[in-house]
Motif scaffolding. Structure first.
Motif, PDB file in Angstrom:
ATOM      1  N   ARG A 121     -12.386  57.715 -35.763  1.00  0.00           N
ATOM      2  CA  ARG A 121     -11.215  58.560 -36.062  1.00  0.00           C
ATOM      3  C   ARG A 121     -11.623  59.794 -36.870  1.00  0.00           C
ATOM      4  N   MET A 122     -12.682  59.655 -37.681  1.00  0.00           N
ATOM      5  CA  MET A 122     -13.124  60.772 -38.530  1.00  0.00           C
ATOM      6  C   MET A 122     -14.417  61.423 -38.051  1.00  0.00           C
ATOM      7  N   PHE A 123     -15.345  60.618 -37.519  1.00  0.00           N
ATOM      8  CA  PHE A 123     -16.603  61.167 -36.997  1.00  0.00           C
ATOM      9  C   PHE A 123     -17.242  60.155 -36.050  1.00  0.00           C
ATOM     10  N   LYS A 124     -18.179  60.634 -35.256  1.00  0.00           N
ATOM     11  CA  LYS A 124     -18.868  59.770 -34.302  1.00  0.00           C
ATOM     12  C   LYS A 124     -20.193  59.343 -34.920  1.00  0.00           C
ATOM     13  N   PRO A 125     -20.265  58.130 -35.465  1.00  0.00           N
ATOM     14  CA  PRO A 125     -21.476  57.729 -36.177  1.00  0.00           C
ATOM     15  C   PRO A 125     -22.669  57.540 -35.238  1.00  0.00           C
ATOM     16  N   ASP A 126     -23.819  57.921 -35.707  1.00  0.00           N
ATOM     17  CA  ASP A 126     -25.053  57.781 -34.962  1.00  0.00           C
ATOM     18  C   ASP A 126     -25.559  56.342 -35.081  1.00  0.00           C
ATOM     19  N   PHE A 127     -25.992  55.752 -33.961  1.00  0.00           N
ATOM     20  CA  PHE A 127     -26.456  54.359 -33.972  1.00  0.00           C
ATOM     21  C   PHE A 127     -27.606  54.158 -34.950  1.00  0.00           C
ATOM     22  N   TYR A 170      -9.741  67.231 -30.338  1.00  0.00           N
ATOM     23  CA  TYR A 170     -10.875  67.093 -29.421  1.00  0.00           C
ATOM     24  C   TYR A 170     -12.221  67.072 -30.148  1.00  0.00           C
ATOM     25  N   VAL A 171     -12.223  67.419 -31.432  1.00  0.00           N
ATOM     26  CA  VAL A 171     -13.472  67.526 -32.203  1.00  0.00           C
ATOM     27  C   VAL A 171     -13.842  66.169 -32.798  1.00  0.00           C
ATOM     28  N   SER A 172     -15.089  65.751 -32.583  1.00  0.00           N
ATOM     29  CA  SER A 172     -15.537  64.448 -33.115  1.00  0.00           C
ATOM     30  C   SER A 172     -15.695  64.482 -34.632  1.00  0.00           C
ATOM     31  N   ASP A 173     -16.290  65.564 -35.136  1.00  0.00           N
ATOM     32  CA  ASP A 173     -16.619  65.639 -36.568  1.00  0.00           C
ATOM     33  C   ASP A 173     -15.434  66.171 -37.388  1.00  0.00           C
ATOM     34  N   LYS A 174     -14.368  65.388 -37.411  1.00  0.00           N
ATOM     35  CA  LYS A 174     -13.183  65.816 -38.157  1.00  0.00           C
ATOM     36  C   LYS A 174     -13.449  65.857 -39.664  1.00  0.00           C
ATOM     37  N   ASP A 175     -14.350  64.981 -40.126  1.00  0.00           N
ATOM     38  CA  ASP A 175     -14.689  64.983 -41.552  1.00  0.00           C
ATOM     39  C   ASP A 175     -15.415  66.271 -41.945  1.00  0.00           C
TER      40      ASP A 175
END
Length: 391
Positions: free
Chosen positions: A355-361, A89-94
């Motif tokens: 898959r690893m993180f939610k990148p900021d636009f 459930y966590v976006s920032d897996k990295d």
């Protein structure tokens, strides 16, 4: 305690997952609702920490010797399984990966790991959940330690067969592969003569095994057992550096590192050095002298260095890795598509990296501009919202 928070989240997840499976026959709508609900609050900060850091710290407490979680082997496996489920459930897996890797490195290098099987078990679970790339460095670290133990055995055999090669001290060297481990600061430290001899002897041994690898010594991770005579009693000291009684010019050590060493020896629990003036902080105008009257009821004492702000370093490292990941993703997309609109490039980049993180636009836009200046891609002359790949 933050560990209590993670334990409560695990209990909450178990409770609502039971509702979904038992009361609603695992209907997809309820699984989706549970997923979305946990994604909302697990991607918020808790008392200044991210969920990624809290989950990594929770694992560390379970897996290290003397951790606050005292559990049976079955309970440990069950807890690790549930942490990995929460990680989904966590976006920032990295970010979790980097915090976990830092803590894993300490467990491995300082012999703090309680059980090798549990260490490998969670890596298997993480690999199944997040893919092989996610765990490749961590698996490399665990393998490195096994190879390092074998290497130490070969070193001891070499010393036994070569009487001229004695280092004069009991020496244990852990050889690691740079790419697997967190980055550590290496300094050109002026070692005492006894340690210079140790380093030279090990170099000679290592060159008999391979001539294609360069050894970089990370003294900040080393420890040394010293027997000191204070008055009538002999006390064995365990210090993290051999440089406690030297000054900056003699040591060739950076100010920030020297301050930490001197602080541990003159301002902490065990005052091996007397600091003038006496205070809780070290400045570059202080003078230090040996405390010959030092005494302690324990025969063996440990003198640790003051902790550093690990969180700041981890976040900086992750931000740097993300920039590389965004660059690589944009180049991959543009190489295959050749020409692409701005919005579609952003969408595909987010899709690849989520898959690893939610990148900021804004971060993606900044990386696009950087790649343009470096001639990887260019804007269309007639339509600025269109990009072309430059071979």
């Amino acid at each position: 305690m933050l560990e209590v928070f993670v334990r409560k989240v695990i209990e909450l997840h178990d409770k609502f997952m039971a509702y979904v499976t038992d009361s609603f026959q695992s209907h997809t709508i309820f699984h989706k609702a549970l997923k979305e609900a946990f994604e909302v609050f697990l991607n918020k900060g808790v008392a200044g920490s991210s969920s990624a850091e809290l989950l990594a710290t929770f694992c560390d407490n379970i897996l290290k010797k003397g951790g606050s979680e005292k559990l049976s082997d079955e309970a440990i496996e069950d807890s690790l399984e549930k942490v990995v489920k929460l990680l989904a459930y966590v976006s920032d897996k990295d970010l979790f990966a980097e915090f976990y890797r830092k803590k894993l490195s300490r467990r491995l290098l300082f012999d703090k790991s309680a059980n090798d099987d549990h260490e490998r078990s969670i890596l298997t679970k993480l690999k199944q959940q997040c893919g092989g790339q996610f765990t490749s460095k961590m698996e490399g670290m665990v393998t490195d330690l096994t190879l390092a133990r074998e290497n130490q055995t070969h070193f001891e055999e070499y010393l036994g067969q070569n009487s001229d090669a004695s280092p004069g001290l009991d020496l244990t060297v852990t050889v690691l592969t740079t790419g697997f481990w967190p980055s550590y600061k290496s300094s050109d430290l002026n070692l005492p003569d006894e340690m210079v001899k140790c380093v030279e002897v090990f170099k000679q041994f290592y060159e008999t095994k391979t001539k294609h690898r360069k050894l970089t010594w990370v003294y900040s991770l080393g420890s040394c057992n010293i027997s000191g005579k204070f008055g009538q009693k002999t006390i064995e000291l365990i210090v993290d550096r051999l440089s406690y009684s030297e000054i900056a010019t003699q040591l060739n050590l950076a100010d920030e590192d020297l301050v930490r060493v001197l602080q541990s020896l003159s301002c902490a629990k065990y005052k091996i050095l007397i600091k003038d003036p006496s205070s809780r902080t070290v400045t570059n105008t202080d003078h230090f002298s040996f405390n010959s009257n030092f005494t302690d009821r324990m025969r063996r004492i440990r003198i640790p260095l003051p902790p550093v702000d690990e969180r700041k370093k981890v976040v900086e490292d992750v931000d740097k890795d993300r920039r590389y990941a965004i660059d690589a993703s944009i180049v991959r997309i543009m190489k295959s598509r050749k020409v692409l609109g701005y919005q579609q490039l952003i969408t595909e980049c987010v899709e690849q990296l989520s898959r690893m993180f939610k990148p900021d636009f804004k971060a993606i836009k900044k990386r696009i501009e950087d790649l343009i200046t470096r001639d990887y891609i260019e804007r269309d002359k007639e339509n600025p919202q269109l990009f072309r790949y430059l071979a």
